[in-house]
Design an enzyme around this catalytic site. Structure first.
Site, mmCIF file in Angstrom:
data_model
loop_
_atom_site.group_PDB
_atom_site.id
_atom_site.type_symbol
_atom_site.label_atom_id
_atom_site.label_comp_id
_atom_site.label_asym_id
_atom_site.label_seq_id
_atom_site.Cartn_x
_atom_site.Cartn_y
_atom_site.Cartn_z
ATOM 1 N N ASP A 152 4.936 5.909 8.515
ATOM 2 C CA ASP A 152 5.955 5.530 8.682
ATOM 3 C C ASP A 152 7.223 6.009 7.904
ATOM 4 O O ASP A 152 8.794 5.224 7.322
ATOM 5 C CB ASP A 152 5.243 3.224 7.816
ATOM 6 C CG ASP A 152 5.978 3.461 6.595
ATOM 7 O OD1 ASP A 152 5.203 4.992 5.966
ATOM 8 O OD2 ASP A 152 5.833 2.623 5.996
ATOM 9 N N ASP A 186 0.001 4.483 7.393
ATOM 10 C CA ASP A 186 1.284 4.007 8.252
ATOM 11 C C ASP A 186 1.789 4.724 8.812
ATOM 12 O O ASP A 186 2.372 4.276 9.903
ATOM 13 C CB ASP A 186 2.659 2.741 7.561
ATOM 14 C CG ASP A 186 1.432 2.189 6.205
ATOM 15 O OD1 ASP A 186 0.929 1.789 6.155
ATOM 16 O OD2 ASP A 186 1.890 1.326 5.057
ATOM 17 N N ARG A 192 1.189 2.121 -7.786
ATOM 18 C CA ARG A 192 2.254 2.002 -7.395
ATOM 19 C C ARG A 192 2.554 1.114 -8.748
ATOM 20 O O ARG A 192 3.280 0.476 -9.138
ATOM 21 C CB ARG A 192 2.094 0.354 -6.681
ATOM 22 C CG ARG A 192 1.442 0.669 -4.908
ATOM 23 C CD ARG A 192 1.806 -0.979 -3.835
ATOM 24 N NE ARG A 192 0.896 -0.365 -3.147
ATOM 25 C CZ ARG A 192 1.334 0.216 -1.484
ATOM 26 N NH1 ARG A 192 1.491 1.104 -1.950
ATOM 27 N NH2 ARG A 192 0.053 0.253 -0.821
ATOM 28 N N THR A 211 1.141 8.610 4.126
ATOM 29 C CA THR A 211 0.475 6.812 4.493
ATOM 30 C C THR A 211 0.107 6.522 5.782
ATOM 31 O O THR A 211 0.574 6.859 6.525
ATOM 32 C CB THR A 211 1.572 6.551 3.600
ATOM 33 O OG1 THR A 211 1.831 4.674 4.501
ATOM 34 C CG2 THR A 211 2.824 7.064 5.035
ATOM 35 N N GLY A 231 -0.140 3.981 -1.682
ATOM 36 C CA GLY A 231 -1.489 3.552 -0.793
ATOM 37 C C GLY A 231 -2.039 4.459 -1.176
ATOM 38 O O GLY A 231 -1.617 6.118 -0.041
ATOM 39 N N ASP A 246 7.102 6.105 1.339
ATOM 40 C CA ASP A 246 8.591 5.807 0.987
ATOM 41 C C ASP A 246 9.038 5.240 0.494
ATOM 42 O O ASP A 246 9.348 5.716 -0.507
ATOM 43 C CB ASP A 246 9.591 5.250 2.333
ATOM 44 C CG ASP A 246 10.386 4.831 2.629
ATOM 45 O OD1 ASP A 246 11.056 5.799 2.632
ATOM 46 O OD2 ASP A 246 11.047 3.870 2.806
ATOM 47 N N ARG A 279 2.033 -2.561 7.398
ATOM 48 C CA ARG A 279 2.980 -3.051 6.902
ATOM 49 C C ARG A 279 3.621 -3.357 7.978
ATOM 50 O O ARG A 279 3.514 -3.683 9.151
ATOM 51 C CB ARG A 279 3.547 -2.100 5.757
ATOM 52 C CG ARG A 279 4.146 -2.560 4.532
ATOM 53 C CD ARG A 279 4.855 -1.288 3.419
ATOM 54 N NE ARG A 279 3.770 -1.278 3.012
ATOM 55 C CZ ARG A 279 3.443 -1.574 1.811
ATOM 56 N NH1 ARG A 279 3.970 -2.831 1.346
ATOM 57 N NH2 ARG A 279 2.697 -1.391 0.915
HETATM 58 O O1 F6P Z 1 1.187 1.144 2.812
HETATM 59 C C1 F6P Z 1 -0.647 1.320 3.236
HETATM 60 C C2 F6P Z 1 -0.892 0.156 3.251
HETATM 61 O O2 F6P Z 1 -2.231 0.184 3.221
HETATM 62 C C3 F6P Z 1 -0.310 -1.145 4.213
HETATM 63 O O3 F6P Z 1 -0.674 -0.845 5.363
HETATM 64 C C4 F6P Z 1 -0.781 -2.658 3.956
HETATM 65 O O4 F6P Z 1 -0.116 -3.123 4.231
HETATM 66 C C5 F6P Z 1 -1.158 -1.606 2.300
HETATM 67 O O5 F6P Z 1 -1.016 -0.404 2.135
HETATM 68 C C6 F6P Z 1 -1.575 -2.677 1.220
HETATM 69 O O6 F6P Z 1 -1.644 -2.552 0.026
HETATM 70 P P1 F6P Z 1 -2.687 -2.995 -1.104
HETATM 71 O O7 F6P Z 1 -3.532 -1.709 -1.369
HETATM 72 O O8 F6P Z 1 -1.633 -2.465 -2.356
HETATM 73 O O9 F6P Z 1 -2.592 -3.866 -0.609
#
Ligand code: F6P
Length: 323
Positions: free
Chosen positions: A130, A128, A72, A126, A11, A103, A172
């Site tokens: 985390d 998050d 990703r 991130t 992300g 992570d 998340r």
């Molecule tokens: O890890 C960052 C994040 O924004 C999370 O908070 C969220 O759950 C996820 O990525 C969303 O991912 P995507 O952009 O692939 O929908």
């Protein structure tokens, strides 16, 4: 001259562009040849690796997202694609990598290092927040500011009606964004995955407050809790007796122009990452703990269970947010 590359993975966060800018400028100042890898590990596999110029990074410091793209990458989890990535790096004599990611990205990187020994420095990035071993991840401050602005705006409209607003944040499995936002926006309810809750505990309190003249409720809930935001809204309607609405903030939390803190942290994270690589560090994540930058081995960071700082948990448990 040693060749060094930067990539973004997972992300995106606001702060990646200032980080890329400083990477290029600092590399050139140190006599290194900087390369940009487009589209994360996917670009490493597909050889989207380009020598960087000052022009690539001019006028990007104020922009959210990442000008070199992120991804990703599922393919990078396969050994054959990691071999392809290594061949591409070898062809350009790149032996050092700076990776901005979370992570999941660091897990891929750990495998890559085990197999091919390419020196890297990871910068926790991130919203998050985390990642084990660091108190701060790039992008968190900007995301918190966007959530705060959104919650303040929702409070304005909420106060015009007799309503409950359930606002869902990202994160998340980690409740950090919701926890800090709940505290700093004066929410009446804040639900995160790390703290078990029973809504029954809030019923009497909220009904009493309504009877005493309260007009609206602001509830901040993390996307990782077991119940959906719609279920929390239904609880407000059925058990508290107020009309309710749900706002899922979604990806607006990941965009926006980087805050001053994230611009500065981007510079400091990247500088520490590159200094480490120049000193011979090989498989380190740059962490920020107790207001200091430090290097941690990737094995001490990736694949470990993250816990929100105990003092912050204690703070929320001592407020009216907790029943
Ligand atoms: O890890 C960052 C994040 O924004 C999370 O908070 C969220 O759950 C996820 O990525 C969303 O991912 P995507 O952009 O692939 O929908």
């Amino acid at each position: 001259m040693s060749n060094i590359a930067i990539l973004c993975s997972g992300g995106d966060v606001s702060g990646m562009n200032p980080a890329i800018k400083h990477f290029v400028e600092y590399a050139k100042a140190k006599g290194l040849k900087p390369f940009l890898v487009y589209d994360g590990f996917e670009g490493l596999i597909d050889n989207k690796i380009v020598a960087a110029t000052y022009k690539d990074v001019s006028g990007i410091i104020n922009r959210g997202g990442t000008t070199i793209g992120s991804a990703r990458s599922k393919r990078f989890m396969e050994a054959s694609y990691r071999q392809k990535a290594k061949d591409n790096l070898d062809a350009l004599a790149i032996d050092k990598l700076v990776v901005l990611g979370g992570d999941g990205s660091f897990r891929g990187l750990a495998k890559f290092y085990e197999e091919h020994g390419v020196a890297f420095a990871g910068v926790p990035s991130t919203i998050d927040n985390d990642i084990v071993g660091t108190d701060y991840c790039l992008g968190v401050d900007t995301a918190l500011n966007i959530i705060r602005t959104s919650l303040d705006a929702i409070r304005d409209t909420a106060s015009s009606f007799r309503r409950a607003f359930v606002v869902e944040t990202m994160g998340r499995d980690c409740g950090y964004l919701a926890l800090v936002s709940g505290l700093t926006s004066g929410a009446e309810l804040c639900l995160i995955p790390e703290i078990p809750y029973d809504l029954c505990g809030y019923e009497q309190k909220f009904k009493k407050e309504l009877a005493q003249g309260r007009r609206y409720f602001l509830a901040v809930v993390s996307e990782g809790i077991e119940q959906s935001s719609e279920e929390i809204a239904t609880w407000f309607e059925e058990r508290i007796g107020v009309e309710s609405r749900v706002s899922v903030l979604g990806h607006i939390q990941r965009g926006g122009n980087p805050s001053s803190r994230d611009r500065l942290m981007a510079y400091r994270f990247v500088q520490f990452a590159m200094e480490g690589l120049l000193k011979g560090e090989k498989e380190k994540i740059v962490c920020y703990s107790n207001s200091q930058f430090n290097y941690k081995s990737i094995t001490d960071v990736a694949n470990r269970e993250h816990h929100i700082e105990p003092a912050l948990m204690a703070l929320v448990q001592s407020t009216a947010l907790h029943c």
